[in-house]
Design an enzyme around this catalytic site. Structure first.
Site, mmCIF file in Angstrom:
data_model
loop_
_atom_site.group_PDB
_atom_site.id
_atom_site.type_symbol
_atom_site.label_atom_id
_atom_site.label_comp_id
_atom_site.label_asym_id
_atom_site.label_seq_id
_atom_site.Cartn_x
_atom_site.Cartn_y
_atom_site.Cartn_z
ATOM 1 N N VAL A 115 -7.786 6.372 -10.920
ATOM 2 C CA VAL A 115 -7.622 6.079 -9.493
ATOM 3 C C VAL A 115 -8.856 6.432 -8.665
ATOM 4 C CG1 VAL A 115 -5.116 6.304 -9.521
ATOM 5 C CG2 VAL A 115 -6.525 8.322 -9.045
ATOM 6 N N TYR A 116 -9.815 7.146 -9.234
ATOM 7 C CA TYR A 116 -11.007 7.489 -8.470
ATOM 8 C C TYR A 116 -11.807 6.216 -8.191
ATOM 9 C CZ TYR A 116 -10.232 12.427 -9.755
ATOM 10 O OH TYR A 116 -9.714 13.691 -9.930
ATOM 11 N N SER A 117 -11.819 5.843 -6.917
ATOM 12 C CA SER A 117 -12.506 4.621 -6.482
ATOM 13 C C SER A 117 -12.037 3.399 -7.269
ATOM 14 C CB SER A 117 -14.030 4.776 -6.575
ATOM 15 O OG SER A 117 -14.487 5.707 -5.623
ATOM 16 N N ASP A 118 -10.723 3.380 -7.576
ATOM 17 C CA ASP A 118 -10.106 2.223 -8.237
ATOM 18 C C ASP A 118 -10.827 1.848 -9.535
ATOM 19 O OD1 ASP A 118 -8.185 0.228 -8.450
ATOM 20 O OD2 ASP A 118 -9.392 -1.245 -7.371
#
Length: 351
Positions: A61-64
Site C-alpha cells: 500500500v505504500y504509494s500504491d
C-alpha cells in the site's frame, strides 16, 4: 552495525532498518512522507549498505505499489546483499477481493509484490492487519504453502492485538505450520502502549519487534519546542492526523527530557530517542526513514553507543503514563507486581 536474531528465528537483522515509505510519494499520507525516486533511492541504499544496514521495509500500500517498485529497482544487481521486508492485507483496490488475507488475496498479493520488487523471494512477509473475515486456518495454510514454494522466508504480523496473535500461533502449532517471528509495531517515547501486552507476548512467544514510527510521527525530530510554532519545513500537520493523538503537556515533557539527555551525550534529540528504543526488550530492529542523505546519516548515528542507566531512567519517567486496566494494578500495587515483575531493560532481553 550490531545484528540481532529476528524473534525466535535464525535470521540476523541489523538493529536499524531502513523504511521505504518515502519512496514514490503517492497519496495524501505517503506524499507527505516523501517522494524519493529511483536515483535518490540508490544513494540512500548505498549509505545503508555501507553502514551495515541491510534490512529494507516496505508494503504494497505504500504509494500504491510504487515503493516496492522503486526499492526493487534500486536494489537491482545487489539483491543478495539485502533483506526485504514487505506487507499485505490492507486494501489495494475497491474490488471485493482487493483486501484481506484470503487464499485468493494472499497468493495474488505475494506474486504482485515479487513482480514489483523484481525478486523471486521475500525475506520477511507480514500481514499488515488482522482479517476478521477469513478463517485463521485458511490464512496460515496459505502462508505455509508460500513458504514451502520458496516465495517467503519468514512471516510476521503488524497491527494485531495480543489475542489475535495468540490465536494464530496456537493454530500454527496445532498443524505444524510456520510461526510468526516478527511483529511490526508502533513504539516510541510518545507511544509506549506496545509494552503493556504485546511486549510480554513477544518475550513469551519469541516474536521480535520491528519498530515503525520510532520518532512519534515526527514529533521527536528536535524541531518541535514548547511555546514555538511548527517550523516551516515540518510535515507534522499533514501526517499527524493518521497517527494517535499526543497531549501537548506529555509531548513537551518528553522533549524536555530528550533535550537534557542530548546535551549530556552530545547526540541529537532523534538519536537519543532512537537509541532508547534499541535497548528495549524484544526489539529486533528499529525502522528509520529519511528523505535525503543527511537525514539518513543522522539517524544512523543512533546506533553504536548506549545511554547510561540514569539517562534511561530520566526518559522512562518523562514518557511514563498510567496503564489501562487490567495492567494498571501491576503498575501501582505491590501485590500484583509480585506476581508479574516488570520486564527487564537489559540488552539481553532484546535479542
Amino acid at each position: 552495525m550490531d545484528y540481532r536474531s529476528l524473534g525466535k528465528s535464525g535470521l540476523k537483522v541489523p538493529v536499524l532498518a531502513f523504511g521505504a515509505g518515502t519512496f514514490g510519494g503517492k497519496g495524501p499520507l505517503f506524499g507527505a512522507w516523501g517522494s524519493t525516486d529511483v536515483t535518490e533511492a540508490r544513494r540512500l541504499i548505498d549509505l545503508c549498505l555501507d553502514a551495515g544496514v541491510n534490512l529494507f521495509d516496505t508494503a504494497d500500500v505504500y504509494s500504491d505499489g510504487a515503493s516496492e517498485q522503486i526499492l526493487g529497482a534500486a536494489l537491482k544487481g545487489r539483491r543478495h546483499a539485502a533483506l526485504i521486508s514487505t506487507k499485505a492485507t490492507l486494501p489495494m483496490g475497491d474490488g471485493p477481493n482487493d483486501a484481506g488475507s484470503s487464499r485468493f488475496r494472499l497468493i495474488r498479493a505475494v506474486d504482485d509484490a515479487l513482480r514489483r520488487l523484481g525478486t523471486d523471494y521475500i525475506d520477511v512477509f507480514q500481514l499488515h492487519a488482522f482479517d476478521a473475515g477469513t478463517p485463521v486456518e485458511e490464512v496460515l495454510y496459505t502462508l505455509d504453502t508460500l513458504v514451502r514454494a520458496g516465495k517467503l522466508r519468514y512471516i510476521g504480523v503488524s497491527n494485531f492485538s495480543g489475542w489475535q496473535i495468540m490465536k494464530t500461533l496456537a493454530v500454527a502449532d496445532r498443524y505444524g505450520w510456520p510461526r510468526y517471528v516478527a511483529n511490526q509495531v508502533y513504539y516510541s517515547l510518545l507511544g509506549r502502549d506496545y509494552e503493556w501486552d504485546l511486549m510480554p507476548l513477544g518475550l513469551d512467544q519469541g516474536l521480535g519487534a520491528l519498530v515503525w514510527s520510532p520518532l512519534g510521527w515526527g514529533r521527536l525530530t528536535g524541531k518541535i519546542r514548547r511555546g514555538a510554532p511548527l517550523p516551516p519545513e515540518s510535515r507534522l500537520h499533514e501526517t499527524a492526523r493518521f497517527g494517535p493523538p499526543v497531549d501537548d503537556d506529555h509531548l513537551f515533557r518528553v522533549v524536555d527530557a530528550l533535550d537534557d539527555v542530548a546535551g549530556e551525550t552530545g547526540k541529537t534529540v532523534p538519536q537519543v530517542a532512537l537509541n532508547w528504543l534499541l535497548h528495549r526488550p524484544t526489539v529486533s530492529s528499529v525502522i528509520v526513514g529519511a528523505r535525503n542523505a543527511e537525514q539518513l546519516r543522522q539517524n544512523l548515528g543512533a546506533a553504536g553507543w548506549k545511554l547510561t542507566p540514569e539517562q534511561v531512567a530520566k526518559l522512562d519517567a518523562a514518557s511514563a503514563v498510567t496503564m489501562p486496566y487490567p495492567r494498571f494494578p501491576y503498575q501501582r500495587q505491590q501485590g500484583f507486581a509480585r506476581l508479574d515483575p516488570p520486564l527487564p531493560h537489559a540488552d539481553a532481553a532484546s535479542a
